[in-house]
Design an enzyme around this catalytic site. Structure first.
Site, mmCIF file in Angstrom:
data_model
loop_
_atom_site.group_PDB
_atom_site.id
_atom_site.type_symbol
_atom_site.label_atom_id
_atom_site.label_comp_id
_atom_site.label_asym_id
_atom_site.label_seq_id
_atom_site.Cartn_x
_atom_site.Cartn_y
_atom_site.Cartn_z
ATOM 1 N N ASP A 39 0.405 5.507 0.427
ATOM 2 C CA ASP A 39 -0.845 6.407 0.986
ATOM 3 C C ASP A 39 -0.562 7.884 0.866
ATOM 4 O OD1 ASP A 39 -2.065 4.134 1.734
ATOM 5 O OD2 ASP A 39 -1.715 4.237 3.787
ATOM 6 N N ASP A 46 -11.482 9.560 16.005
ATOM 7 C CA ASP A 46 -10.875 8.751 17.110
ATOM 8 C C ASP A 46 -9.432 8.895 17.199
ATOM 9 O OD1 ASP A 46 -10.988 7.240 14.853
ATOM 10 O OD2 ASP A 46 -10.770 5.389 15.821
ATOM 11 N N ARG A 95 9.340 5.381 20.162
ATOM 12 C CA ARG A 95 8.473 4.361 19.569
ATOM 13 C C ARG A 95 8.970 3.245 19.039
ATOM 14 N NH1 ARG A 95 5.478 5.384 13.493
ATOM 15 N NH2 ARG A 95 4.282 3.390 13.422
ATOM 16 N N ASN A 143 2.171 7.015 3.958
ATOM 17 C CA ASN A 143 2.686 5.701 4.785
ATOM 18 C C ASN A 143 2.841 4.890 3.558
ATOM 19 O OD1 ASN A 143 3.484 3.854 6.508
ATOM 20 N ND2 ASN A 143 1.541 3.766 7.371
ATOM 21 N N GLU A 200 0.724 -1.090 -0.105
ATOM 22 C CA GLU A 200 -0.038 -0.136 0.008
ATOM 23 C C GLU A 200 0.841 1.103 0.200
ATOM 24 O OE1 GLU A 200 -3.216 1.881 3.028
ATOM 25 O OE2 GLU A 200 -3.078 -0.238 3.026
ATOM 26 N N GLU A 212 -2.898 10.458 2.841
ATOM 27 C CA GLU A 212 -4.192 10.573 3.585
ATOM 28 C C GLU A 212 -4.043 12.306 4.099
ATOM 29 O OE1 GLU A 212 -5.690 6.639 5.595
ATOM 30 O OE2 GLU A 212 -3.936 7.336 6.482
ATOM 31 N N HIS A 240 -0.805 13.103 5.743
ATOM 32 C CA HIS A 240 -0.146 11.820 6.205
ATOM 33 C C HIS A 240 0.324 10.789 5.073
ATOM 34 C CE1 HIS A 240 -0.110 8.619 9.388
ATOM 35 N NE2 HIS A 240 -0.683 7.734 8.470
#
Length: 291
Positions: A103, A194, A277, A120, A101, A105, A118
Site C-alpha cells: 500500500d 472516522d 501496541r 503497509n 497487499e 495511502e 501511510h
C-alpha cells in the site's frame, strides 16, 4: 533487409516474453485500467485518470490483469486545500482472506498541514506493518512519481525515485513474504473521516466537495500473473526478468543515504517501534536486517 531483420527480431522477442508470461506494460490508463466505482463522475482519458469524491460516492479504478513482481509506478497530484478526512489510495492487492497487499495511502489534512503517507504490507491476510511519513514537498502543487518495486528479494516504496521504505524477504526464517499471489493495481479516493485525519477528530468538510485527485503516466513494467506457473517463471533469474538482477536485490550506497535521510527527517510512525501496541512483542521481522 535491415528493416525486415529488425521486425523478425522484435517478433521473436515478443514470442519469448509471451512464452514466459512476461509482459512489459507501457500503456496509458485507458489501456491498462478501468473504473470500478464512481463511474458517474470519475474519468479515464488516455494518460489521465481523475478520481472524484462527493458526499454520495468516492471513485476507484483497477488494472485489467494481475502481476507478480516488477515495478508499478504512476504520477499523482493529490487533493488540494482542505483534504481532511479523505484518503487517496494506490496499491497492489490479491483477493481473498489470505490476500497479499502493498500500500501507498495518502491521508488528507486541513489546509496548511502536511499530508501523511501511510504505507503497509499484507502477507497471507496479515497486515499491521504500518510506517508513516510526512512529505518534504507539496503533493498537491504538481505531479510526483510514486513507485512500488517488488521482486523476490524485497519490496521498496519510492517517491520521485527516493526510497522511503524496504520490506525484505525473510521467508526462510518463517516470516511471510508476498511471492505466491498475483496482484492487481488499484487506486481510489474515498471518505475515511472516522480515522484518516488526527485519528478521526477532524471530519470531512463537504462544502469543499468535489475532492479531486489526478493521476497520469501509469506504468506497470511487470510479470503477468498466469496462475501458479508464474511463481517460478516470474522469479527465475533470467535476463527477461530484469527485476531479479543483482542491482535490484539491495539498495545502492547512494540509495541507502536517501532512505536514511527520509526516515531520520520525515518518518512519524514505525510499527517496529510501537512496543505498547504489541504488548512488548513486536513482529519478528523487526529484529531482522530491514534494508
Amino acid at each position: 533487409m535491415a528493416a525486415a531483420s529488425e521486425k523478425m527480431f522484435l517478433a521473436l522477442l515478443f514470442i519469448f516474453f509471451m512464452a514466459r508470461g512476461i509482459i512489459i506494460v507501457d500503456a496509458n490508463f485507458g489501456k491498462s485500467m478501468y473504473l470500478t466505482w464512481g463511474t458517474q463522475h470519475a474519468s479515464i482519458q488516455g494518460e489521465d485518470l481523475q478520481l472524484v469524491l462527493h458526499q454520495t460516492s468516492g471513485s476507484a479504478a483497477q488494472t485489467k490483469i494481475p502481476f507478480l513482481f516488477g515495478s508499478i509506478e504512476s504520477k499523482i497530484k493529490l487533493v488540494p486545500n482542505n483534504s481532511a478526512g479523505t484518503v487517496t489510495a494506490y496499491y497492489l492487492s490479491s483477493t481473498g482472506s489470505q490476500h497479499d497487499e502493498i500500500d501507498f495511502e495518502f491521508l488528507g489534512n486541513i489546509s496548511g498541514q502536511p499530508y501523511i503517507v501511510h504505507t503497509n504490507i499484507y502477507t497471507q491476510g496479515n497486515g499491521s506493518k504500518e510506517q508513516q511519513f510526512y512529505l518534504w514537498f507539496d503533493p498537491t502543487a504538481e505531479f510526483h512519481n510514486y513507485t512500488i518495486h517488488w521482486n523476490p528479494t524485497q519490496v521498496v516504496w519510492y517517491i520521485d525515485s527516493i526510497p522511503i521504505r524496504v520490506f525484505m524477504n525473510n521467508e526462510e526464517e518463517g516470516i511471510a513474504y508476498p511471492n505466491k499471489q498475483g496482484m492487481k493495481v488499484y487506486t481510489s479516493l474515498w471518505n475515511a473521516d472516522d480515522w484518516a485525519t488526527r485519528g478521526g477528530l477532524v471530519k470531512t468538510n463537504w462544502t469543499n466537495a468535489p475532492f479531486i485527485a489526478r493521476l497520469n503516466r501509469f506504468r506497470a513494467r511487470a510479470c503477468k500473473w498466469n496462475g501458479p506457473i508464474s511463481i517460478n517463471n516470474c522469479a527465475s533469474n533470467v535476463p527477461s526478468n530484469w527485476w531479479t538482477s543483482p542491482i535490484y536485490k539491495q539498495l545502492s550506497y547512494a540509495q541507502m543515504g536517501q532512505l536514511y535521510w527520509v526516515r531520520n527527517n520525515y518518518m512519524i510512525y514505525d510499527y517496529c517501534k510501537d512496543t505498547k501496541r504489541f504488548n512488548g512483542q513486536v513482529p519478528p521481522e523487526c529484529f531482522k536486517t530491514q534494508f
